[in-house]
Structure formats: structure tokens, C-alpha cells
Scaffold this motif. Structure first.
Motif, PDB file in Angstrom:
ATOM      1  N   LEU A 287      -6.656 -15.753 -20.840  1.00  0.00           N
ATOM      2  CA  LEU A 287      -6.247 -16.347 -19.645  1.00  0.00           C
ATOM      3  C   LEU A 287      -7.153 -16.108 -18.607  1.00  0.00           C
ATOM      4  O   LEU A 287      -7.533 -16.860 -17.885  1.00  0.00           O
ATOM      5  N   HIS A 288      -7.762 -14.816 -18.594  1.00  0.00           N
ATOM      6  CA  HIS A 288      -8.610 -14.225 -17.541  1.00  0.00           C
ATOM      7  C   HIS A 288      -9.829 -15.062 -17.700  1.00  0.00           C
ATOM      8  O   HIS A 288     -10.488 -15.619 -16.766  1.00  0.00           O
ATOM      9  N   LEU A 289     -10.176 -14.933 -19.044  1.00  0.00           N
ATOM     10  CA  LEU A 289     -11.548 -15.695 -19.432  1.00  0.00           C
ATOM     11  C   LEU A 289     -11.706 -17.249 -19.309  1.00  0.00           C
ATOM     12  O   LEU A 289     -12.698 -17.736 -18.764  1.00  0.00           O
ATOM     13  N   ALA A 290     -10.334 -18.169 -19.638  1.00  0.00           N
ATOM     14  CA  ALA A 290     -10.317 -19.301 -19.156  1.00  0.00           C
ATOM     15  C   ALA A 290      -9.980 -19.579 -17.740  1.00  0.00           C
ATOM     16  O   ALA A 290     -10.846 -20.622 -17.147  1.00  0.00           O
ATOM     17  N   GLY A 291      -9.488 -18.814 -16.905  1.00  0.00           N
ATOM     18  CA  GLY A 291      -9.254 -19.043 -15.540  1.00  0.00           C
ATOM     19  C   GLY A 291     -10.796 -18.754 -14.915  1.00  0.00           C
ATOM     20  O   GLY A 291     -11.297 -19.457 -13.998  1.00  0.00           O
ATOM     21  N   ALA A 292     -11.577 -17.949 -15.447  1.00  0.00           N
ATOM     22  CA  ALA A 292     -12.891 -17.555 -15.138  1.00  0.00           C
ATOM     23  C   ALA A 292     -13.802 -18.564 -15.315  1.00  0.00           C
ATOM     24  O   ALA A 292     -14.728 -19.280 -14.259  1.00  0.00           O
ATOM     25  N   ARG A 293     -13.813 -19.418 -16.367  1.00  0.00           N
ATOM     26  CA  ARG A 293     -14.412 -20.557 -16.681  1.00  0.00           C
ATOM     27  C   ARG A 293     -14.127 -21.662 -15.574  1.00  0.00           C
ATOM     28  O   ARG A 293     -15.130 -22.477 -15.153  1.00  0.00           O
ATOM     29  N   LEU A 294     -13.069 -21.789 -15.166  1.00  0.00           N
ATOM     30  CA  LEU A 294     -12.450 -22.989 -14.337  1.00  0.00           C
ATOM     31  C   LEU A 294     -13.238 -22.348 -12.923  1.00  0.00           C
ATOM     32  O   LEU A 294     -13.627 -23.532 -12.177  1.00  0.00           O
ATOM     33  N   ALA A 295     -12.824 -21.163 -12.646  1.00  0.00           N
ATOM     34  CA  ALA A 295     -13.461 -20.841 -11.156  1.00  0.00           C
ATOM     35  C   ALA A 295     -15.007 -20.872 -11.047  1.00  0.00           C
ATOM     36  O   ALA A 295     -15.532 -21.360 -10.173  1.00  0.00           O
ATOM     37  N   ASP A 296     -15.791 -20.763 -12.334  1.00  0.00           N
ATOM     38  CA  ASP A 296     -17.218 -20.843 -12.316  1.00  0.00           C
ATOM     39  C   ASP A 296     -17.606 -22.206 -12.206  1.00  0.00           C
ATOM     40  O   ASP A 296     -18.780 -22.441 -12.108  1.00  0.00           O
ATOM     41  N   GLU A 297     -16.690 -23.156 -12.545  1.00  0.00           N
ATOM     42  CA  GLU A 297     -17.120 -24.587 -12.632  1.00  0.00           C
ATOM     43  C   GLU A 297     -16.255 -25.423 -11.766  1.00  0.00           C
ATOM     44  O   GLU A 297     -15.115 -26.090 -12.319  1.00  0.00           O
ATOM     45  N   PRO A 298     -16.624 -25.471 -10.483  1.00  0.00           N
ATOM     46  CA  PRO A 298     -15.626 -25.999  -9.394  1.00  0.00           C
ATOM     47  C   PRO A 298     -15.265 -27.638  -9.802  1.00  0.00           C
ATOM     48  O   PRO A 298     -14.610 -28.229  -9.293  1.00  0.00           O
ATOM     49  N   THR A 299     -16.383 -28.287 -10.682  1.00  0.00           N
ATOM     50  CA  THR A 299     -16.067 -29.696 -10.613  1.00  0.00           C
ATOM     51  C   THR A 299     -15.412 -30.065 -11.999  1.00  0.00           C
ATOM     52  O   THR A 299     -15.221 -31.283 -12.027  1.00  0.00           O
ATOM     53  N   TRP A 300     -15.050 -28.974 -12.806  1.00  0.00           N
ATOM     54  CA  TRP A 300     -14.382 -29.255 -13.770  1.00  0.00           C
ATOM     55  C   TRP A 300     -12.823 -29.444 -13.467  1.00  0.00           C
ATOM     56  O   TRP A 300     -12.415 -29.034 -12.702  1.00  0.00           O
ATOM     57  N   ALA A 301     -12.304 -30.490 -14.013  1.00  0.00           N
ATOM     58  CA  ALA A 301     -10.753 -30.676 -14.248  1.00  0.00           C
ATOM     59  C   ALA A 301     -10.097 -29.860 -15.116  1.00  0.00           C
ATOM     60  O   ALA A 301     -10.898 -29.399 -15.965  1.00  0.00           O
ATOM     61  N   VAL A 302      -8.805 -29.601 -14.804  1.00  0.00           N
ATOM     62  CA  VAL A 302      -8.175 -28.697 -15.815  1.00  0.00           C
ATOM     63  C   VAL A 302      -8.033 -29.119 -17.350  1.00  0.00           C
ATOM     64  O   VAL A 302      -8.306 -28.598 -18.198  1.00  0.00           O
TER      65      VAL A 302
END
Length: 782
Positions: A287-302
């Protein structure tokens, strides 16, 4: 200003032209001790060591004084260490575990003389360190003399810290001089415990390799407390409170994601946020790694991350960053395995041969082609390493991401032929178990003629109860194995495997499973190439369909069976096929066809002198007559059938015939006869030891008493029936529906609605078309 001893010693050694080894030889001080002193890890050698070094260096008086001054011990001040890492910023959940640990620490005052020691265990990435650090911060004020923190490196890059190294680090933190010989763990542990005596210090030993690494690091002072984390069970340490961590619940996982991502994307899309939590298996590291991916990619939708994670083959690639990686976390556990664990690790890397959610030890032994006892030991070692989880006696489960990892390792270590051979060994295990029960209790003429002793190899020692208990646990996994085998070279054994399983499905009233298994087997051409399979398979699948309420399919399959030449080669098989077909036609109100079919069966029974088979045929003739309103014919046929079955039938045959006769009389409103036959059927079922048959007789009696208007007695019978069938969804739903009608008639609408809703939930969960009828009842009641 005091001169450090290490540089002074090095200066004199080099001036003398001596290597560390040569100085060791001339002085009698070990090379390791000289290295430790020169590195500064030991600053104050013993006086005897100073003298030996001075003599070995052949120092002049002034040089000797300088060496002695540098090595002189000064009175050490008490050091108060504050070594805890920062608390985890995205710490969520774990309320039960925190409460358990707080209770343990609070109980210290009531356990004088005992060091409070708690060990937090679980798989890699489950959040052991996060909980330990969080907990340490919560209780830090109870330990004013300091908080020690040491990562023992048990699982990770590099080697684990040795006991002397760990003691050296802890003593340095406490400002305590270690022994001159850095390898003297006993002396070091003694000084460490002495330094903690009378002090209130919390010791956090993170990432321990095993109990042997931890034991010398435990304080002797009851004023101290210890928190340990490890991927190995610490059961070898006495008096330790063990706290086991599982994955995070869905809501906690969503909260963790929201904190890590930091914006409102998670809150805006809770459906896909939940999908991420489940694709990560609730594992905090993932979950930390998945959350970090989203945090690093602000243009991605969930949803973008969900799509990337949904392909299991790539999921572990997505859950990785430059310094954290789910795959690497698993590999750290494997790398830390000892020589004793080698066989277990080898087995672990092949567990990708298994496709199901849970793994039984016998299935694992078949997959790995190893003895059961050997595999059991290996799997228990993997449990100790938290690579798999024990969910019951001889049953194991892997985390979804661990399963993704072993799929990779198994694919790398095996080829398609090896994987298919493993699958076939599992099917052969199911074949042996099924035919062991079939031939022990359910053998018929066709089965006996077809059967080969080799089919039960390996299952001879099991009782029927043991095999049925095994099927109870394994049936979902077995259905999955049969489904997968329809697309492989294992199709040739499917008919035999399924015919071994169908008696279990009948006895346990898992008729929908029986229909599914039979349909899968009939769906592959290989099943009908053998003349015995071509007769037996549709014959038995028809019975499963009828019991599941699929009467037209039952007619179609029994007609198919009657067209098979082998059916007509055995009188009893032919008679039963005609009788059962007649029964299914009665259920469809195709009464003339039913009478014709049952009459053909009776004619063959009369010709062969098989009175029991004749009785079964006359039962169907009586059922049809009752539906036609011909009570005289109904009585004549049923009386003859009952007389024979009472005299010659087995308990099971008596139950079946008497129960159907009783239900026939209930349908025609002849309730005294119905009640009498159903009571007799219940007695036969009790004699046979068949709890489900007892339940069905009680269900029939409940329906009779409802028709009589005796609602209390009807409710009593139906609740007794429900007690026996609870957990078998189809039978349970049917009894709950009937109980609802009784309660509704008794003017208890809320209780009736609750029973109908429970029935609807069961039918909906299993995709039954009968759910529509119950849904109408629920709506009308509402």
C-alpha cells in the motif's frame, strides 16, 4: 584534551614497522582486539592489555606514558539514549494490537521481577517495525532512562548482525566500555545487563534473525522492557507475549492510501481505492508503494493504477521503487533461510503449481511428488518464516502477492510438461479418494464392472468419514482443479474423477456442485469415449440435476444415459434409469410419459425377479396416480412398494421410498398417511446414520403439520431440520422458505421475513434462479 587511544596505538605500531599481525605475535594481544582498539570501537583497554602492547612495541618510558595516558579510563557519565526513529506518519489501524501491547506494558507493575518482552511477528512488509516504533513512542515516557533501538539486520541486504556486534552497539549507546576481546559475548552481555540494572530503559530489537540472536540482548532488569520484531516466530524465548500481524482491513487500507497520496483522489474514487487495497492484499508495504506511485504521478487517476495492478504478471513490477520492493522483501526472507530451511525454500518456489486459494498438505505432496510427512515439515518451516500461513490442521494459505511471486519462481523452474504432470497427480489423488468411497458404499453393477484397483492407490488406509471430511475442506479447490483440467491433457481422467466425487455431492446435498462437476466432465469429448463413462456419467448427473430442481435437464441426461449400450447390459442399471426418468417426468407433470417409463422398468424387474427394483418402479407409478387423482391406484402401487421395501430394502432404500410416498400423500391431502410414512422414513434415516435424510424427513413432517394447521409442531419440525442442514446452502434456503411460510401463517411477519431474506441471501450468493421466487415473497411481505 584527552587523546584518543586508537590513533596513538596506530602511530606507535607504524613507527615500529609492525603490522597488526606482527604486533599481535610480539605482544600476545589478539589481532581482532588490536583492530578494535585502533578503529575506536574500544577506547579504554584493560591495564594488562596496555602493558602487553607497550612491551610488544618496545616503547621508551616517555612513549609508554603517552600510550597509558591515551588508554586511561575516566569515570563515565551515565548516558541516556533517545534512539527511537520518528513515528510513522501514515500509521493507521492496528487498534487491537496496540491495545494488547499497552495492556502488556501496563501489567509490568503487577509482575515484579519479570522483564516485559513482546515479539511482533508476521510476513515481510506487514508493518511490524511501524507498529513497534509507534508503540515505543506511546510508552516512551514510562522509560525515562532511555530508549534503545537496534536494527539487527535479520532480513535484508547484507548479513545479520552478530551477537557481539549487537552488544557492542547497545553498550556504546549506554556509554559502557566493552571487553577488550570483542568476541567475548558472555562478558559483553554481562556488562550490558549490569549497565541496565536499576534503570528504566525500553529496548527495541527490530528485524531479528531468530531467537538465538535475541536471547543475549535481553536485559536482566525487570525495570526494563523489550519490543522485538521478526519474520521468524520467537517461540523459543520463554515468557514472551506474541503479537501476530495480519493484513489491514479494507477501510484501514483506504485510509493509509489517502494519507500517503496526500490529495483527494482517494476520497473522490472510493471504488477504485478499494480495488487497489485488495490488489495489494492489504499489505502495508504494498500500500505504501502503491500510494507512492500515485503521489509521484499527480496526473494519474486512481483507476490508472488499478489497471496497471490488475495484470497479476506485472503486479510485483508495479509495487517497487528505488529503495523498496515487495519482490525484494520476499527474497530477503528466503535469503535468511538457514541450511535447515533449504528443502522448505525449494518447496516454496514450486508452490506456484497450485492454483487455489488454500493448500492442503496432501495436495501439496501430490504437486511436489513427495511424501506427505516430508511436505508437512517443509510447510511448517515456511509458516515459521511467515512465507505462508497455517489456517487449520494441514491447511495453508499464501498472501496474494506471495502467490504472484511463487508463480514467477515456479514458471522459471518448470516447463509445461512438469506443470501438467503435477496437475494430473492432484487429480489422481482426488480419483483415489473418490473411488475409495464409491466402492466402499456406493458400488453398483456398472461401477464394479468398470473399476480397477489401481484407481484407489494411496487411499486404501482412509475411512469414509476421513475422506468425506477431507472433501468438506477441499471441494472448492477440487472443483477448480477439475475446471482447469478441461483445457489440458488431463481431460482423459475427468470422467473417472467426477464419478468418484458425485457420491460425496449426493450425501452432503451439494447438488449444485454435482451438476457443475458433471457438466464439466460431460463437456470434454474424452469423457464419452469409454462405454462405461458414457453410461454412468449422464446417469448420475441426471440425479444431481433433479435434486437441484433442474428437472428438464435431469430428463435430458437420463435419456442420454438410456441410449448408452452399457446401461442395457445390466438390468438393475436399466431399471433404475427408467424409474428415475419416470420420477423426473412426474415432477414436470408429464404423467403419461412417466407411467410409460416406470412401467418399462417394472416389466424388466418382474422378468429378472428384482423385487426391490420393482418396488421402486411401483413407487413412481403411485406418485403419478396420486397426481392424476386416482387414489385407488395410488394406494395399490404404494402399498405394494412399501411392503417389499420394508421386507427387503436397506435403510437408505427404505428412507427414499417411504419419504417420497409420504410426500405424495401430502400432495393429495391424505395427511395421516403422509405423516405415518414420513415418521417411518425418519426412523430409517436415523438407522442409516444420514443426518441430511433425517432433515428431509423432518422437513416433510413440517409441511404436513402446516397443512393440518398445527403451526407449533410444524415450526418445531422445520427448526430441527434447519439445525441439521445449516451450512448446506440449497437445503438451508429451502427449509428457511418453508419455515417462513409457517411463521407467516402464525401471524409473525417480521420473523417470516427474516427467514425469507436469509433464504434469498443464500440463493443470490450462489446465483440460483430460485432466488426470483423468494424475492417475490420478501417484497410481498414488505
Amino acid at each position: 584534551m584527552t587523546t584518543e587511544f586508537g590513533p596513538v596505538l596506530r602511530k606507535f605500531r607504524k613507527a615500529a614497522g609492525l603490522s597488526q599481525e606482527r604486533l599481535a605475535a610480539s605482544s600476545g594481544v589478539s589481532v581482532e582486539a588490536i583492530k578494535t582498539l585502533e578503529s575506536g570501537r574500544r577506547r579504554h583497554p584493560r591495564s594488562g592489555t596496555l602493558r602487553l602492547l607497550a612491551e610488544g612495541l618496545r616503547l621508551a618510558p616517555q612513549q609508554r606514558a603517552e600510550l597509558y595516558t591515551a588508554g586511561a579510563r575516566t569515570k563515565a557519565r551515565v548516558t541516556i539514549p533517545r534512539e527511537l526513529p520518528d513515528d510513522v506518519y501514515a500509521f493507521v489501524g492496528r487498534e487491537d494490537q496496540v491495545a494488547e501491547l499497552e495492556k502488556t506494558f501496563t501489567a509490568q507493575e503487577s509482575r515484579p521481577g519479570v522483564v516485559v518482552t513482546s515479539a511482533i511477528g508476521g510476513m515481510g512488509g506487514i508493518g511490524k517495525t511501524a507498529l513497534a516504533v509507534h508503540m515505543a513512542h506511546l510508552v516512551a515516557d514510562r522509560y525515562p532512562d532511555g530508549q534503545l533501538y537496534l536494527n539487527l539486520g535479520g532480513f535484508g541486504p547484507g548479513r545479520p548482525m552478530t551477537v557481539p556486534e549487537a552488544l557492542s552497539r547497545l553498550m556504546d549507546s549506554l556509554g559502557v566500555q566493552g571487553p577488550d576481546d570483542p568476541g567475548d559475548a558472555h562478558e559483553a552481555a554481562s556488562r550490558y545487563r549490569s549497565a541496565l540494572s536499576g534503570r528504566r530503559v525500553l529496548v527495541v530489537l527490530d528485524n531479528a534473525a531468530d531467537a538465538a540472536q535475541v536471547a543475549p540482548l535481553l536485559p536482566g532488569a525487570s525495570t526494563c522492557a523489550v519490543l522485538i520484531t521478526s519474520r521468524r516466530a520467537m517461540t523459543a524465548l520463554p515468557g514472551v507475549v506474541h503479537v501476530m500481524l495480519d493484513v489491514l482491513p479494507d477501510q484501514d487500507g483506504i485510509e493509509m492510501l489517502a494519507q500517503i497520496v496526500g490529495d483527494n483522489r482517494i476520497a473522490r474514487d472510493p471504488v477504485n481505492a478499494l480495488a487497489i487495497v485488495r490488489l495489494c492484499g492489504g499489505l502495508p508495504l504494498a500500500l505504501h508503494l502503491a500510494g507512492a506511485r500515485l503521489a509521484d504521478e499527480p496526473t494519474w487517476a486512481v483507476a490508472d493504477l488499478v489497471r496497471r495492478l490488475e495484470t497479476s504478471r506485472h503486479r510485483l513490477d508495479e509495487l517497487a521503487t528505488a529503495d523498496r520492493d515487495v519482490r525484494a522483501s520476499i527474497e530477503f526472507s528466503l535469503a535468511a533461510a538457514t541450511e535447515r530451511d533449504t528443502d522448505a525454500v525449494a518447496a516454496f518456489k514450486l508452490l506456484g503449481l497450485h492454483e487455489g486459494d488454500e493448500l492442503n498438505v496432501r495436495v501439496a505432496a501430490a504437486l511436489l511428488d513427495l511424501p506427505v510427512d516430508d511436505v508437512s515439515r517443509r510447510l511448517e518451516r515456511l509458516v515459521d518464516l511467515y512465507l505462508i500461513e497455517s489456517v487449520g490442521p494441514h491447511r495453508y494459505r499464501m498472501h496474494d502477492l506471495v502467490r504472484s511471486y511463487v508463480k514467477e519462481t515456479t514458471a522459471a523452474l518448470t516447463d509445461a510438461g512438469a506443470r501438467e504432470a503435477a496437475q494430473l497427480r492432484v487429480l489422481q489423488l482426488c480419483l483415489a479418494m473418490g473411488w475409495r468411497t464409491r466402492m466402499a458404499r456406493f458400488a453398483d453393477d456398472l461401477s464394479k464392472a468398470w473399476y480397477d484397483d489401481s484407481w484407489v492407490a494411496g487411499a486404501e488406509q482412509f475411512t469414509l468419514d476421513e475422506i468425506f471430511a477431507w472433501f468438506d475442506e477441499e471441494i472448492d479447490e477440487i472443483i477448480g482443479a477439475v475446471r482447469r483440467a478441461t483445457a489440458t491433457g488431463s481431460r482423459a481422467v475427468l470422467a473417472r474423477v467426477v464419478l468418484g466425487l458425485l457420491p460425496y455431492c449426493y450425501v452432503r446435498r451439494r447438488h449444485s456442485d454435482g451438476v457443475l462437476l458433471g457438466t464439466l466432465a460431460l463437456g470434454v469429448p474424452e469423457s464419452l469415449t469409454d462405454p462405461f463413462a458414457a453410461a454412468l456419467l449422464p446417469f448420475e448427473v441426471a440425479q444431481q440435476c433433479a435434486s437441484a430442481g433442474l428437472h428438464q435437464r435431469a430428463v435430458d441426461y437420463m435419456t442420454m444415459a438410456l441410449a448408452a449400450p452399457e446401461i442395457r447390459s445390466y438390468d438393475r442399471a436399466y431399471i433404475e434409469a427408467e424409474v428415475f426418468l419416470g420420477h423426473y417426468l412426474v415432477d414436470l407433470d408429464r404423467l403419461d410419459e412417466a407411467i410409460a417409463s416406470a412401467s418399462r422398468g417394472v416389466a424388466v424387474a418382474l422378468r429378472s425377479g428384482d423385487e426391490v427394483a420393482e418396488a421402486e418402479g411401483r413407487l413412481i407409478l403411485g406418485l403419478a396416480a396420486g397426481k392424476q387423482g386416482d387414489t385407488a391406484a395410488q394406494d395399490r402401487e404404494l402399498d405394494r412398494a412399501v411392503e417389499v421395501i420394508r421386507r427387503l430394502g436397506t435403510p437408505h432404500e427404505r428412507y427414499w421410498l417411504l419419504c417420497l410416498a409420504g410426500l405424495s400423500y401430502r400432495e393429495t391431502g391424505r395427511l395421516d398417511s403422509a405423516s405415518s410414512y414420513l415418521e417411518e422414513a425418519r426412523t430409517a434415516a436415523l438407522e442409516d446414520g444420514d443426518e441430511f435424510a433425517v432433515a428431509e424427513a423432518l422437513e416433510g413432517l413440517g409441511r404436513v403439520e402446516l397443512a393440518r394447521g398445527r403451526l407449533d409442531l410444524a415450526e418445531h419440525h422445520l427448526r430441527a431440520s434447519l439445525h441439521r442442514v445449516q451450512g448446506t446452502w440449497q437445503a438451508e434456503a429451502r427449509v428457511r422458505e418453508r419455515l417462513g411460510h409457517v411463521l407467516h401463517a402464525a401471524a409473525r411477519p417480521i420473523e417470516a421475513g427474516a427467514q425469507w431474506q436469509s433464504a434469498l441471501d443464500l440463493l443470490t450468493r450462489h446465483g440460483s434462479p430460485q432466488a426470483a421466487d423468494i424475492r417475490r415473497l420478501v417484497k410481498s411481505d414488505g
